[in-house]
Design an enzyme around this catalytic site. Structure first.
Site, PDB file in Angstrom:
ATOM      1  N   LYS A   1      -5.129  10.874  -8.430  1.00  0.00           N
ATOM      2  CA  LYS A   1      -4.978  11.072  -6.987  1.00  0.00           C
ATOM      3  C   LYS A   1      -4.919  12.574  -6.763  1.00  0.00           C
ATOM      4  CE  LYS A   1      -3.091   9.269  -2.823  1.00  0.00           C
ATOM      5  NZ  LYS A   1      -2.600   8.046  -2.187  1.00  0.00           N
TER       6      LYS A   1
ATOM      7  N   HIS B   1       3.132   6.178  -1.908  1.00  0.00           N
ATOM      8  CA  HIS B   1       3.760   7.316  -1.235  1.00  0.00           C
ATOM      9  C   HIS B   1       5.284   7.273  -1.299  1.00  0.00           C
ATOM     10  CE1 HIS B   1      -0.037   8.709   0.408  1.00  0.00           C
ATOM     11  NE2 HIS B   1      -0.280   7.502   0.868  1.00  0.00           N
TER      12      HIS B   1
ATOM     13  N   HIS C   1       0.818  -1.205   0.000  1.00  0.00           N
ATOM     14  CA  HIS C   1       0.000   0.000   0.000  1.00  0.00           C
ATOM     15  C   HIS C   1       0.859   1.265   0.000  1.00  0.00           C
ATOM     16  CE1 HIS C   1      -3.732   2.261   0.869  1.00  0.00           C
ATOM     17  NE2 HIS C   1      -2.896   3.086   1.478  1.00  0.00           N
TER      18      HIS C   1
END
Length: 303
Positions: free
Chosen positions: A236, A190, A174
């Site tokens: 995003k 990220h 993730h």
């Protein structure tokens, strides 16, 4: 309980909270200083910030492109290949199904890649110091092998993110690789190395930076960035990542925050080097659900 006693208890809680934040700030700054594998902006990598990204309505997958060129103009790939933690980190990025609801199948080769990555991190001063701190705080076992197992459970143990399917996710996937939810939403992603490699192969499109206000617009020498991008046909609206930092730094930082709190969501504001950051960690049982930094300001921008 009397008003006076309640007030004293409140002051005591505030004092302990301030002490905990100060303690956390000190250890995070120490691992920042120890991160000798961090790449240098302007030398090891060069970015092009371009325009400030616009507002994207919830559920929309259209964003005006305020950055015609890629975010990364240059990255020293020799360092990605020659520094062990980067090398083993990159080997993990193709081990996952991006869509939630699709069960992950971990091969023996992938298990070995996970272990090699953890072993390489444990050789760094960053992770050694993080381990020492967590042992002192009684959050981690002193035995390095047991600590490696703890790291594995936090970052690589599979769990159900989409309850309708099998074990389809883990903290590493993730946070560092990225996922999509029902083909409708980008989740995670990220990490700057993953973003660079996806961008290099034309898989992500940087749309521009995101700033809180005009006083806090980012700088191309910054090590943290809030940004907007598209991936797999999805947008995003607001993402965030460190830039140039080593994989061991991010794993150590978010492991510390994860283990120092039992809350489902932990959000702390700390000053690391010249950056005022909000560091966010979501818990998924004994593992990390997500974790990311948000740049609030830096000292050359009116701190």
């Amino acid at each position: 309980m009397s008003w006076t006693l309640s007030f004293l208890l409140l002051l005591l809680l505030l004092f302990h909270s301030q002490q905990a934040t100060q303690d956390l700030t000190e250890v995070l700054n120490q691992i920042w200083r120890l991160d000798t594998n961090r790449l240098k902006p302007g030398t090891d990598y060069i970015i092009s910030l371009q325009g400030s990204a616009g507002f994207v309505p919830q559920g929309s997958n259209y964003a005006r492109d305020l950055a015609r060129a890629p975010l990364f103009k240059y990255v020293n790939e020799d360092k990605l290949r020659s520094i062990e933690t980067y090398l083993h980190f990159v080997n993990l990025l193709d081990n996952y199904e991006s869509s939630t609801g699709v069960s992950e199948r971990v091969t023996s080769e992938e298990l070995q890649e996970n272990r090699l990555f953890i072993n390489s991190m444990m050789e760094t001063d960053v992770m050694k110091h993080a381990h020492k701190y967590l042992v002192r705080k009684r959050q981690s076992p002193s035995d390095p092998e047991q600590f490696k197992k703890q790291l594995y459970d936090i970052w690589f143990r599979l769990y159900h993110r989409d309850k309708s399917g099998g074990e389809d996710s883990c903290g590493f996937e993730h946070v560092f690789v990225g996922e999509t939810k029902f083909g409708q939403e980008i989740m995670g992603l990220h990490n700057w190395v993953q973003f660079y490699l996806l961008e290099k192969h034309g898989h992500v499109d940087y749309k521009g930076y995101k700033a809180r206000d005009r006083k806090n617009t980012p700088d191309e020498d910054d090590h943290v960035l809030n940004l907007q991008f598209s991936w797999k046909g999805l947008v995003k609206p607001l993402g965030s990542c460190f830039l140039g930092v080593s994989p061991e730094f991010e794993v150590a930082l978010f492991t510390i925050i994860f283990l120092m709190s039992n809350e489902k969501k932990t959000s702390v504001v700390v000053k690391v080097d010249e950056y005022v950051l909000e560091l966010v960690v979501y818990r998924h049982g004994r593992s990390i659900g997500t974790s990311f930094p948000k740049l609030l300001s830096s000292n050359h921008k009116d701190l």
